[in-house]
Motif scaffolding. Structure first.
Motif, PDB file in Angstrom:
ATOM      1  N   SER A 249       4.410   9.675  23.490  1.00 21.55           N
ATOM      2  CA  SER A 249       5.483  10.643  23.702  1.00 21.55           C
ATOM      3  C   SER A 249       6.725   9.894  24.162  1.00 21.55           C
ATOM      4  O   SER A 249       6.661   8.733  24.545  1.00 21.55           O
ATOM      5  N   LEU A 250       7.856  10.606  24.142  1.00 22.10           N
ATOM      6  CA  LEU A 250       9.098  10.018  24.637  1.00 22.10           C
ATOM      7  C   LEU A 250       8.971   9.720  26.129  1.00 22.10           C
ATOM      8  O   LEU A 250       9.467   8.703  26.617  1.00 22.10           O
ATOM      9  N   ALA A 251       8.247  10.595  26.854  1.00 20.90           N
ATOM     10  CA  ALA A 251       8.079  10.386  28.302  1.00 20.90           C
ATOM     11  C   ALA A 251       7.302   9.110  28.571  1.00 20.90           C
ATOM     12  O   ALA A 251       7.584   8.394  29.532  1.00 20.90           O
ATOM     13  N   SER A 252       6.309   8.802  27.748  1.00 21.29           N
ATOM     14  CA  SER A 252       5.526   7.584  27.962  1.00 21.29           C
ATOM     15  C   SER A 252       6.347   6.342  27.667  1.00 21.29           C
ATOM     16  O   SER A 252       6.122   5.283  28.255  1.00 21.29           O
ATOM     17  N   ILE A 253       7.309   6.446  26.761  1.00 20.29           N
ATOM     18  CA  ILE A 253       8.186   5.310  26.476  1.00 20.29           C
ATOM     19  C   ILE A 253       9.055   5.013  27.694  1.00 20.29           C
ATOM     20  O   ILE A 253       9.265   3.862  28.073  1.00 20.29           O
ATOM     21  N   ILE A 254       9.541   6.077  28.343  1.00 23.36           N
ATOM     22  CA  ILE A 254      10.444   5.909  29.480  1.00 23.36           C
ATOM     23  C   ILE A 254       9.676   5.584  30.758  1.00 23.36           C
ATOM     24  O   ILE A 254      10.001   4.633  31.471  1.00 23.36           O
ATOM     25  N   GLY A 255       8.641   6.371  31.062  1.00 21.46           N
ATOM     26  CA  GLY A 255       7.964   6.244  32.347  1.00 21.46           C
ATOM     27  C   GLY A 255       6.583   5.657  32.303  1.00 21.46           C
ATOM     28  O   GLY A 255       5.964   5.469  33.344  1.00 21.46           O
ATOM     29  N   GLY A 256       6.061   5.353  31.129  1.00 19.32           N
ATOM     30  CA  GLY A 256       4.722   4.793  31.024  1.00 19.32           C
ATOM     31  C   GLY A 256       3.678   5.868  30.825  1.00 19.32           C
ATOM     32  O   GLY A 256       3.924   7.065  31.005  1.00 19.32           O
ATOM     33  N   GLY A 257       2.484   5.450  30.476  1.00 19.79           N
ATOM     34  CA  GLY A 257       1.404   6.395  30.246  1.00 19.79           C
ATOM     35  C   GLY A 257       0.112   5.668  29.920  1.00 19.79           C
ATOM     36  O   GLY A 257       0.093   4.456  29.697  1.00 19.79           O
ATOM     37  N   ILE A 258      -0.967   6.413  29.928  1.00 22.65           N
ATOM     38  CA  ILE A 258      -2.298   5.911  29.576  1.00 22.65           C
ATOM     39  C   ILE A 258      -2.892   6.875  28.563  1.00 22.65           C
ATOM     40  O   ILE A 258      -2.763   8.100  28.703  1.00 22.65           O
ATOM     41  N   ALA A 259      -3.543   6.335  27.542  1.00 18.76           N
ATOM     42  CA  ALA A 259      -4.211   7.150  26.539  1.00 18.76           C
ATOM     43  C   ALA A 259      -5.673   6.731  26.449  1.00 18.76           C
ATOM     44  O   ALA A 259      -6.033   5.611  26.815  1.00 18.76           O
ATOM     45  N   PHE A 260      -6.507   7.637  25.971  1.00 17.89           N
ATOM     46  CA  PHE A 260      -7.913   7.296  25.773  1.00 17.89           C
ATOM     47  C   PHE A 260      -8.452   7.971  24.521  1.00 17.89           C
ATOM     48  O   PHE A 260      -7.933   8.993  24.062  1.00 17.89           O
ATOM     49  N   GLN A 261      -9.499   7.382  23.986  1.00 18.53           N
ATOM     50  CA  GLN A 261     -10.147   7.892  22.781  1.00 18.53           C
ATOM     51  C   GLN A 261     -11.463   7.146  22.609  1.00 18.53           C
ATOM     52  O   GLN A 261     -11.616   6.014  23.089  1.00 18.53           O
ATOM     53  N   SER A 262     -12.399   7.774  21.949  1.00 16.11           N
ATOM     54  CA  SER A 262     -13.642   7.092  21.608  1.00 16.11           C
ATOM     55  C   SER A 262     -13.488   6.451  20.235  1.00 16.11           C
ATOM     56  O   SER A 262     -12.825   7.017  19.355  1.00 16.11           O
ATOM     57  N   PRO A 263     -14.068   5.276  19.995  1.00 11.02           N
ATOM     58  CA  PRO A 263     -13.964   4.629  18.685  1.00 11.02           C
ATOM     59  C   PRO A 263     -14.496   5.550  17.595  1.00 11.02           C
ATOM     60  O   PRO A 263     -15.595   6.115  17.732  1.00 11.02           O
ATOM     61  N   PRO A 264     -13.751   5.738  16.519  1.00 11.82           N
ATOM     62  CA  PRO A 264     -14.166   6.696  15.481  1.00 11.82           C
ATOM     63  C   PRO A 264     -15.439   6.286  14.755  1.00 11.82           C
ATOM     64  O   PRO A 264     -16.123   7.140  14.184  1.00 11.82           O
ATOM     65  N   ASP A 265     -15.761   5.004  14.741  1.00 11.30           N
ATOM     66  CA  ASP A 265     -16.935   4.545  13.997  1.00 11.30           C
ATOM     67  C   ASP A 265     -18.189   4.491  14.860  1.00 11.30           C
ATOM     68  O   ASP A 265     -19.231   4.023  14.411  1.00 11.30           O
ATOM     69  N   GLU A 266     -18.116   4.963  16.104  1.00 11.90           N
ATOM     70  CA  GLU A 266     -19.280   4.958  16.978  1.00 11.90           C
ATOM     71  C   GLU A 266     -19.793   6.381  17.160  1.00 11.90           C
ATOM     72  O   GLU A 266     -19.025   7.339  17.112  1.00 11.90           O
ATOM     73  N   PRO A 267     -21.123   6.536  17.353  1.00 11.35           N
ATOM     74  CA  PRO A 267     -21.669   7.883  17.560  1.00 11.35           C
ATOM     75  C   PRO A 267     -21.127   8.505  18.845  1.00 11.35           C
ATOM     76  O   PRO A 267     -20.738   7.805  19.782  1.00 11.35           O
TER      77      PRO A 267
END
Length: 289
Positions: A249-267
């Motif tokens: 997001s624009l906010a993460s560009i300005i103030g930083g951020g953390i994202a998470f996700q599970s690998p798509p190729d793993e169960p």
């Protein structure tokens, strides 16, 4: 020679009659001060019975706190008033004395928290704007302990997450903090789902440990194989397909951020346990591949 008077017959003398003591009549004049005294005693008892417990809170400074004016609020309801503000004996802290309402006696336990609410600008945005007109107040969060307490150490910054908010907390470890801060948003598929609530150096100074809180129901998407990465700035990758630009997001560009996700190729893995520890990668590419 004078003639002698004949002897007096004792029986002819008047006899003394004992009279019962007269009863003192009660004057109505005495009733007025007695009634006033009774009323005064009742008012004093009533005032004492209505007084709540007195507590002490220690802060680093007293900015915005005034005796007789500053309120203590729980869920925006007045539950106490500051009665005294003074320095501690060693002059390192400010001692705030407050009188609480009677119903708060059971709320004052060892893990109850207090902090000063005033206008602040941070990674989580602007907060406390309402105090620009009403003045600063002391916020309160009731703890869960069963041990009573009357002396507290106030928080210097308001808690990002208050008690009872549904969700779970997780721990992230990284080499450097970067642009992250308390209140930095956590994203899942570009949706803000949580925030950083605290950070500190790992024992020995070998890295940084962050605590993040993910709100329900999004916390169910943090699984045992989830990957976290810095979402600050713009992630550029060059491949045979061209240039790929990623940002949360624009906010993460300005103030930083953390994202998470599970690998798509793993169960799909089960949801992670509260306070599970994850590595915080620098980029999404490094985290997923």
């Amino acid at each position: 020679m004078a003639e002698r008077e004949p002897p007096v017959d004792p029986a002819s003398l008047p006899q003394a009659v004992a009279e019962p003591p007269r009863r003192t009549r009660f004057s109505i004049v005495w009733l007025v001060p007695l009634v006033a005294l009774a009323i005064g005693a009742w008012l004093a008892w009533h005032a004492l019975s209505q007084r709540g417990p007195t507590i002490e809170i220690l802060f680093q400074d007293s900015e915005g706190i005034e005796a007789g004016k500053t309120r203590i609020k729980y869920k925006s309801v007045d539950v106490g008033t500051v009665t005294e503000v003074q320095l501690t004996a060693d002059r390192t802290l400010v001692r705030v004395v407050a009188e609480m309402r009677p119903e708060t006696a059971d709320w004052l336990v060892t893990d109850t928290r207090f902090w000063v609410v005033r206008p602040r600008v941070g990674a989580a945005g602007v907060s406390g704007l309402g105090t620009l007109l009403s003045g600063a107040y002391i916020g309160m969060e009731v703890g869960k302990s069963q041990e009573s307490e009357r002396e507290f150490r106030g928080l210097e910054v308001p808690p990002i997450v208050t008690e009872g908010l549904p969700g779970r907390q997780f721990v992230l470890r990284t080499d450097v903090l970067g642009s992250l801060d308390r209140g930095t948003p956590v994203y899942f598929r570009r949706i803000p789902v949580g925030q950083v609530v605290a950070y500190d150096l790992i024992a020995g100074g070998g890295g940084v440990e962050l605590k993040v809180f993910v709100n329900a129901p999004y916390d169910q998407y943090v699984t045992a194989n989830s990957r976290f990465w810095h979402a600050s700035g713009i992630d550029l990758t060059l491949s045979a397909e061209g240039v790929n630009v990623r940002t949360e997001s624009l906010a993460s560009i300005i103030g930083g951020g953390i994202a998470f996700q599970s690998p798509p190729d793993e169960p799909i893995a089960p949801p992670a346990e509260p306070n599970a520890v994850f590595k915080l990668f620098q980029t999404r590419t490094e985290a997923i591949t």
